[in-house]
Motif scaffolding. Sequence first.
Motif, mmCIF file in Angstrom:
data_model
loop_
_atom_site.group_PDB
_atom_site.id
_atom_site.type_symbol
_atom_site.label_atom_id
_atom_site.label_comp_id
_atom_site.label_asym_id
_atom_site.label_seq_id
_atom_site.Cartn_x
_atom_site.Cartn_y
_atom_site.Cartn_z
ATOM 1 N N ILE A 63 70.797 22.292 60.127
ATOM 2 C CA ILE A 63 70.277 20.901 59.905
ATOM 3 C C ILE A 63 71.074 20.354 58.438
ATOM 4 C CG2 ILE A 63 68.234 19.396 59.036
ATOM 5 C CD1 ILE A 63 66.390 21.279 60.798
ATOM 6 N N LYS A 64 70.810 21.284 57.480
ATOM 7 C CA LYS A 64 71.637 20.694 56.300
ATOM 8 C C LYS A 64 73.011 20.476 56.481
ATOM 9 C CE LYS A 64 69.704 24.323 53.920
ATOM 10 N NZ LYS A 64 69.495 25.376 52.930
ATOM 11 N N GLU A 65 73.826 21.266 57.135
ATOM 12 C CA GLU A 65 75.135 21.134 57.644
ATOM 13 C C GLU A 65 75.317 19.729 58.179
ATOM 14 O OE1 GLU A 65 76.447 24.140 59.950
ATOM 15 O OE2 GLU A 65 76.466 25.788 58.236
ATOM 16 N N VAL A 66 74.525 19.437 59.243
ATOM 17 C CA VAL A 66 74.636 18.079 60.039
ATOM 18 C C VAL A 66 74.290 16.994 58.849
ATOM 19 C CG1 VAL A 66 73.862 16.655 61.662
ATOM 20 C CG2 VAL A 66 74.156 19.188 62.005
ATOM 21 N N ALA A 67 73.239 17.102 58.246
ATOM 22 C CA ALA A 67 73.036 16.310 57.197
ATOM 23 C C ALA A 67 74.078 15.949 55.992
ATOM 24 C CB ALA A 67 71.896 16.715 56.413
ATOM 25 N N LYS A 68 74.897 17.095 55.550
ATOM 26 C CA LYS A 68 75.722 17.181 54.787
ATOM 27 C C LYS A 68 77.163 16.008 55.471
ATOM 28 C CE LYS A 68 78.895 19.531 51.475
ATOM 29 N NZ LYS A 68 79.215 20.914 51.229
ATOM 30 N N ALA A 69 77.419 16.495 56.680
ATOM 31 C CA ALA A 69 78.404 16.009 57.522
ATOM 32 C C ALA A 69 78.158 14.309 57.646
ATOM 33 C CB ALA A 69 78.700 16.445 58.674
ATOM 34 N N ASN A 70 76.777 13.911 57.581
ATOM 35 C CA ASN A 70 76.667 12.640 57.834
ATOM 36 C C ASN A 70 76.053 11.710 56.755
ATOM 37 O OD1 ASN A 70 76.906 11.988 60.998
ATOM 38 N ND2 ASN A 70 75.908 14.119 60.910
ATOM 39 N N ASN A 71 76.373 12.700 55.514
ATOM 40 C CA ASN A 71 75.649 11.778 54.136
ATOM 41 C C ASN A 71 74.491 11.660 54.155
ATOM 42 O OD1 ASN A 71 78.709 11.937 53.214
ATOM 43 N ND2 ASN A 71 78.988 9.819 54.510
ATOM 44 N N VAL A 72 73.504 12.461 54.532
ATOM 45 C CA VAL A 72 72.201 12.453 54.418
ATOM 46 C C VAL A 72 71.664 13.110 53.328
ATOM 47 C CG1 VAL A 72 69.982 12.851 55.486
ATOM 48 C CG2 VAL A 72 71.837 12.157 57.086
ATOM 49 N N ILE A 73 71.118 12.547 52.278
ATOM 50 C CA ILE A 73 70.583 13.157 50.810
ATOM 51 C C ILE A 73 69.665 14.188 51.274
ATOM 52 C CG2 ILE A 73 69.485 12.817 48.825
ATOM 53 C CD1 ILE A 73 70.517 9.857 48.854
ATOM 54 N N THR A 74 70.023 15.448 50.752
ATOM 55 C CA THR A 74 68.952 16.656 50.566
ATOM 56 C C THR A 74 68.274 16.712 49.456
ATOM 57 O OG1 THR A 74 70.580 17.604 52.215
ATOM 58 C CG2 THR A 74 69.100 19.058 51.017
ATOM 59 N N VAL A 75 67.003 16.940 49.344
ATOM 60 C CA VAL A 75 66.181 16.989 48.169
ATOM 61 C C VAL A 75 65.285 18.355 48.348
ATOM 62 C CG1 VAL A 75 64.422 16.075 46.957
ATOM 63 C CG2 VAL A 75 66.006 14.524 48.080
ATOM 64 N N GLU A 76 65.439 19.102 47.233
ATOM 65 C CA GLU A 76 64.871 20.131 47.318
ATOM 66 C C GLU A 76 63.414 20.415 46.853
ATOM 67 O OE1 GLU A 76 65.060 24.714 44.583
ATOM 68 O OE2 GLU A 76 66.978 23.470 45.143
ATOM 69 N N ASN A 77 62.480 20.790 47.288
ATOM 70 C CA ASN A 77 61.028 20.818 46.856
ATOM 71 C C ASN A 77 60.445 21.745 47.994
ATOM 72 O OD1 ASN A 77 58.262 20.061 46.782
ATOM 73 N ND2 ASN A 77 58.598 17.927 46.281
ATOM 74 N N ARG A 78 60.226 22.838 47.516
ATOM 75 C CA ARG A 78 59.940 24.316 48.054
ATOM 76 C C ARG A 78 58.515 24.114 48.605
ATOM 77 N NH1 ARG A 78 62.485 29.096 44.440
ATOM 78 N NH2 ARG A 78 64.457 28.421 44.499
ATOM 79 N N PRO A 79 57.567 23.885 47.845
ATOM 80 C CA PRO A 79 56.068 23.712 48.471
ATOM 81 C C PRO A 79 55.875 22.653 49.656
ATOM 82 C CG PRO A 79 55.970 22.889 46.192
ATOM 83 C CD PRO A 79 57.450 23.544 46.321
ATOM 84 N N LEU A 80 56.697 21.387 49.202
ATOM 85 C CA LEU A 80 56.526 20.474 50.341
ATOM 86 C C LEU A 80 57.003 20.588 51.550
ATOM 87 C CD1 LEU A 80 55.522 17.297 51.070
ATOM 88 C CD2 LEU A 80 57.644 16.733 49.698
#
Length: 361
Positions: A308-325
């Motif tokens: 999922i993160k690879e596809v998001a990165k390839a399509n310029n979708v922002i990734t936000v880190e929030n462990r408990p959420l």
Amino acid sequence: MLYLRLDLQYFAADEKTEKATPKKRQDTRKKGQVPKSQDVNTGFLLLLVFGTLYLLGGPMKNVMTGMYEHAFQEYIHWEVTENHVHMVFSEMTWEISKVIAPVMGVAIVAGVASNLLQVGIMFTAEPLKMDLKKIDPIQGAKKIFSARALVELVKSLLKISMVGAITFAIIWVNKNDMMMMSQKSLEGALDFFGTTTILMGLASALALLILSVLDYTYQRYDHEKNIRMSKKDIKDEHKNIEGDPQIKAKIKEKQRQMSASRMMSEVPDADVVITNPTHYAIAVKYDENKFDAPYVVAKGVDFVAQKIKEVAKANNVITVENRPLARALYQQSELDRPIDEDYYKAVAEILAYVYQLEKKM
């Protein structure tokens, strides 16, 4: 020794020792294989037919004698013309039909009732299908010299003996009256022989019905024996009904792959991917035309999360880190469904951050 034990287990698994399952009984019934005794049909038929003759014998005799009287008193004086012959045959047919119709109707009712009593309502064309095994001489010879053929022979001899003994006993009891029939009128002789014949028929029918109870019991036993199943048969049937575990596992795996592929195709349209950062990844999207709240378009752990993160990165979708959420959304949210109200505020803050970041970009 190990091979011997395995062979014994194999043969034990193939022995027909288990009762037939409901599905096996249903399949055999569809093929027309049901426990049935022909003696029940014969006994019912004879009992009802002779009972009808006993109740309607007088009117039937009157119809027949009236027909003969009319023929020798009136028809004999007619000229032999086409119209007269047609009239004679029509009237005779009608008179004979009045005698035969009740007997035929009762016979049909007896046949239907006896079959319904044994088998119930069943429609199948399986017994009518062409089967070359039925004309196999080897199989035919096996049937002739089988235990079932021996039972049928003994049963036939018993029926003949019983009916013969009953009819002989009735004739023997009435032998004196029978010898005096020459001294009685024709009508008296007809009454005597008609009553004696009906009495013999009813007694024989009752004897056959008693015998048919034993025969039907044997037919049920033989049917249950023939449809027995081995433990292997039951396992195979269970697999066929429930599905082979290996095939079911492959189907589930295929479904998971298709679901994952469909889920990955939704990631490029997501607004943000919330991560753990290594174990969880949840793609969230907000579309007010679809839902009033943000909803999850993809989620996964470990390998799927990385994908999922690879596809998001390839399509310029922002990734936000929030462990408990990320962990909470993975456990509490469903795909293509709005998130729970408890997470509205946290997700709204992340979406606001993402929208501001995109605006700056």
